[in-house]
Design an enzyme around this catalytic site. Structure first.
Site, PDB file in Angstrom:
ATOM      1  CD  GLU A 107       2.669  -4.849   9.150  1.00  0.00           C
ATOM      2  OE1 GLU A 107       3.819  -5.055   9.583  1.00  0.00           O
ATOM      3  OE2 GLU A 107       2.381  -4.886   7.941  1.00  0.00           O
TER       4      GLU A 107
ATOM      5  CE  LYS B  59       6.138  -2.294  11.688  1.00  0.00           C
ATOM      6  NZ  LYS B  59       6.036  -3.366  10.708  1.00  0.00           N
ATOM      7  CD  GLN B  60       2.707   0.857  10.165  1.00  0.00           C
ATOM      8  OE1 GLN B  60       3.236  -0.226  10.407  1.00  0.00           O
ATOM      9  NE2 GLN B  60       2.553   1.335   8.951  1.00  0.00           N
TER      10      GLN B  60
ATOM     11  CD1 TRP C 162       0.807  -0.450   3.031  1.00  0.00           C
ATOM     12  CD2 TRP C 162      -0.758   1.019   3.637  1.00  0.00           C
ATOM     13  NE1 TRP C 162       1.087  -0.057   4.321  1.00  0.00           N
ATOM     14  CE2 TRP C 162       0.141   0.843   4.719  1.00  0.00           C
ATOM     15  CE3 TRP C 162      -1.818   1.901   3.799  1.00  0.00           C
ATOM     16  CZ2 TRP C 162       0.002   1.528   5.934  1.00  0.00           C
ATOM     17  CZ3 TRP C 162      -1.948   2.574   5.011  1.00  0.00           C
ATOM     18  CH2 TRP C 162      -1.054   2.392   6.058  1.00  0.00           C
TER      19      TRP C 162
HETATM   20  C1  BGC Z   1       4.786  -1.676   7.622  1.00  0.00           C
HETATM   21  C2  BGC Z   1       3.774  -1.687   6.495  1.00  0.00           C
HETATM   22  C3  BGC Z   1       4.471  -1.393   5.197  1.00  0.00           C
HETATM   23  C4  BGC Z   1       5.614  -2.358   4.975  1.00  0.00           C
HETATM   24  C5  BGC Z   1       6.405  -2.042   3.727  1.00  0.00           C
HETATM   25  C6  BGC Z   1       5.899  -2.656   7.308  1.00  0.00           C
HETATM   26  O1  BGC Z   1       6.879  -2.586   8.288  1.00  0.00           O
HETATM   27  O2  BGC Z   1       4.178  -2.012   8.839  1.00  0.00           O
HETATM   28  O3  BGC Z   1       2.764  -0.733   6.736  1.00  0.00           O
HETATM   29  O4  BGC Z   1       3.574  -1.467   4.143  1.00  0.00           O
HETATM   30  O5  BGC Z   1       6.487  -2.305   6.068  1.00  0.00           O
HETATM   31  O6  BGC Z   1       6.978  -0.769   3.798  1.00  0.00           O
END
Ligand code: BGC
Length: 737
Positions: free
Chosen positions: A468, A581-582, A321
């Site tokens: 995540e 996490k984000q 995404w």
């Molecule tokens: C993140 C995702 C992201 C992926 C690729 C992961 O660490 O949690 O949101 O799409 O990395 O960048």
């Protein structure tokens, strides 16, 4: 136009992984890591190809392919090899740099031998005007007379993470072709043109490597070496490229170099972003722009950008995404043609998305979390290794991160909104949107709780949101809002498609089933659960989030038994806590900012920021964007710098359990760009503005205090504009280029 040169001095072998990424060159067809010419596979050089994948064996992950390396060079002076890292004790000077204003990588190393100094200077680039071409100049000068040999090769012993992919090699005098077990092949051809006092050349091919040894009788201070023009081709060029190209050895190094300089000169004339009062930010942002441009698939009909760009095989070279939500805006606003190529990749991926939905028990289109060609899902069900047991851990990224489909629809909407070009809808985009709506419809549930006696509103259960670390949650606010957005936008495009009167429209006659969909969506939207909000206006990330343990990021970190442990999943340290996490709720607020009061946005920033680990490079820019929307540019500034400098600064995490997880971070560059235009400049799309000849946008700027002004170009509805924004004034004019 200023010159911007990214530079590192002194040699330290340890930096090979980081510098490989930082000094990347590329042209969308391929990326070439900034490795030393003499490096072999151990030091991870790579010519990483866009959109070509292979699975080496059923135990290994699918991943993108690296081509045989045509920049492979070894040097001997009077029989003694001078190479890094082996001869690092002889290095008296070393400098590696990338001139982003010309797209050229340069290196200078001086070795001190028993007789004097030997200087190696190289210059290389990836052809922006010939997408399958690479070029290198390798020049040596000694301050004493010597006999030298230069071995110039095409190295088929490539670095792979889940390889080896090539099971057969065809090595010719000027080419190496690596062939995978399924017939997919990658061929590199190269021709060197020596200069200086040459004695002779001889071929010394090996099983996987084509080599030429060129010997020189070198006089004191007289340069000798070679220029090399190389071409990379794959067996699926015909499928991917608009105009597949063949090697053309009539192309001279100097001609390519001139074209390269001209390309970048023209590019920067239209794309340089000036940040008056902050050179550091200006450098980092323009580096981000350079980096996005060298991975833009301009050569392709329909192709997208992997999460690690073209810096290697980390994350399997797959598309996430990241492209649709983070990078796309840069292309929409500067190079809409490329933006459309990125969207068409998603149209082509519909097939894979329909299959995935079917496999997982849903209707419609469930896009791949890690997308390969034709939308194939490359994400494994076991993405993490438990470092204590060595066992693979079940993760739920591919089957529960259902928000991926909404990102694709969101991307299409952004494109149409800012370019005014609806053609994508009639070239498959319409089907993508409708099938994504069908997917989310099949996710909706409503539970009856005995105490309540009647069904709850429509919910989406058992998902993973952007954060995540918390898997399998119910009613993730971001996911629910994005699903609703898909429904809302589907209604918009259904209306638009109905109005479409062109005789050859693929949507005529308008099918009855779409009328049913329209009526169904209208009923469903008001019944959907958005999110829960507490008394302070903080939106709960998912059902039960506020009941989790409320501790700090540091406390959670202190609970790790090993720094390499995975924080997420049901055994992870973050899982029972509110540490995320984000950006999750914050991303939702940034995407739908017009629906929320500033106080609500602020309350959520205040709540979630201290609870965010920023373990993903996609996080800081979303916080920064929302801070800008709240009128806090100075608070947002460090987030901007963090995003734009992500690959310039020393990396945080390069290895996880011995596996390389580094590489470049294009979503973060795209996020920094979004912060600049939507955040600091406050670019807004005005839906209802219809005044003729004027673009339907406006600005509501909030610059950081120490910035005097920002200037940048934008392409809006086919016209080019230049904006100059100070603390007091916005000047926005059309420019003729
Ligand atoms: C993140 C995702 C992201 C992926 C690729 C992961 O660490 O949690 O949101 O799409 O990395 O960048």
């Amino acid at each position: 136009m200023k010159e911007i040169i990214i530079k590192e001095v002194n040699y330290d072998e340890e930096n090979y992984a980081h510098f490989g990424t930082k000094f990347l060159i590329g042209n969308g067809y391929m990326g070439v890591r900034g490795s030393m010419e003499e490096y072999g596979a151990k030091h991870m050089p790579a010519v990483n190809i866009a959109g070509v994948y292979n699975q080496a064996s059923s135990e290994k992950w699918r991943e993108s392919l690296n081509a045989p390396n045509p920049f492979f060079i070894r040097l001997k002076i009077d029989g003694e090899e001078l190479s890094l890292p082996n001869s690092s004790d002889k290095v008296v000077f070393h400098e590696q740099s990338l001139d982003i204003t010309k797209g050229i990588h340069v290196r200078k190393t001086i070795f001190k031998t028993a007789k004097g100094n030997v200087t190696v200077e190289t210059e290389r680039f990836a052809g922006m005007t010939h997408f399958n071409a690479l070029a290198l100049k390798y020049s040596v000068t000694a301050d004493y007379d010597c006999v030298s040999s230069i071995t110039s090769g095409i190295d088929g012993e490539v670095w792979d993470i889940n390889g080896p992919h090539f099971v057969n090699f065809e090595v010719e005098e000027n080419s190496v072709k690596g062939i995978c077990e399924n017939g997919v092949s990658v061929m590199t051809s190269a021709k060197g043109v020596p200069f200086g006092d040459m004695i002779g050349t001889k071929s010394a091919n090996e099983e996987k490597t084509a080599q030429n040894i060129i010997s020189f009788n070198a006089k004191k201070d007289a340069a000798f070496g070679l220029t090399k023009v190389a071409f990379v081709q794959t067996s699926i060029d015909e499928k991917i490229s608009k105009e597949p190209q063949k090697p053309n050895f009539l192309l001279k190094y100097d001609t390519l170099l001139e074209e390269q300089k001209q390309y970048w000169k023209d590019f920067w004339q239209e794309n340089f972003v000036e940040i008056e009062g902050d050179e550091k930010a200006e450098t980092a942002l323009n580096y981000s722009i350079y980096s996005l441009q060298i991975i833009a698939p301009r050569h392709a009909n329909a192709l997208s950008i992997p999460a690690r760009g073209l810096s290697g095989q980390v994350y399997k070279g797959a598309v996430f995404w990241d492209t649709d939500m983070f990078m796309l805006d840069y292309f929409i606003l500067n190079d809409p043609e490329t933006a459309k190529i990125l969207l068409k990749y998603r149209v082509d991926g519909l097939k894979g998305a329909l299959e995935k939905a079917d496999r997982e028990g849903y209707n419609g289109a469930f896009y791949a979390w890690e997308s390969h060609e034709d939308g194939i899902e490359a994400c494994s069900k076991f993405n993490v290794t438990d470092i204590f047991t060595g066992r693979a851990v079940r993760t739920y990224f591919d089957d529960k991160q259902v928000h991926i489909s909404s990102a694709i629809v969101y991307g299409i909407k952004k494109y149409i909104k800012l370019t005014g070009d609806t053609s994508i809808l009639f070239e498959g985009g319409f089907d993508v949107i409708v099938e994504c709506a069908n997917f989310y419809l099949s996710l909706l549930t409503s539970r009856v709780f005995p105490k309540m006696g009647e069904p709850r509103k429509l919910e989406i259960l058992d998902v993973v949101g952007p954060d995540e670390y918390h898997e399998r949650v119910n009613n993730n606010a971001y996911t629910n809002r994005m699903a609703k957005f898909v429904f809302e936008f589907t209604l918009e495009v259904l209306d638009l498609a109905k109005k479409e009167t062109k005789k050859d429209s693929p949507l005529l006659p308008f099918p009855e089933v779409l009328n049913d969909l329209k009526n169904g969506l209208k009923k469903i939207i008001p019944d959907m659960i958005d999110f829960a909000v507490n008394d302070e206006g903080v939106i709960e990330q998912f059902d039960g989030y506020f009941d989790l343990e409320d501790v700090s990021v540091d406390v959670v970190r202190s609970r790790l038994k090993d720094p390499r442990e995975y924080w997420g999943g049901s055994n992870g340290v973050a899982y029972p806590t509110q540490i995320i996490k984000q950006a999750d709720v914050v991303t939702m607020l940034a995407m739908f900012k017009d629906e929320f009061e500033k106080e609500i946005m602020k309350a959520n920033l205040d709540y979630y920021e201290p609870r965010t680990e920023h373990g993903s490079s996609l996080s800081a820019c979303m916080y920064g964007l929302l801070q800008c929307f709240c009128g806090m540019p100075d608070t947002a500034y460090p987030m901007f710098l963090k995003s734009a400098e992500v690959d310039l600064a020393a990396p945080k995490k390069l290895w996880a359990g011995g596996i390389y997880i580094g590489g470049s971070h294009p979503a973060s560059w795209g996020g920094a760009y979004q912060m600049l235009v939507y955040g600091f400049a406050g670019l807004k799309h005005n839906k209802d503005q219809k005044s003729k000849g004027k673009p339907n946008i406006s600005f509501d700027p909030h610059l950081p205090k120490h910035w005097k002004s920002i200037s940048f170009h934008l392409t809006i509805q086919g016209k080019k504009y230049k904006a100059k924004i100070t603390h007091k004034k916005v000047v926005f004019d059309e420019v003729k280029i």
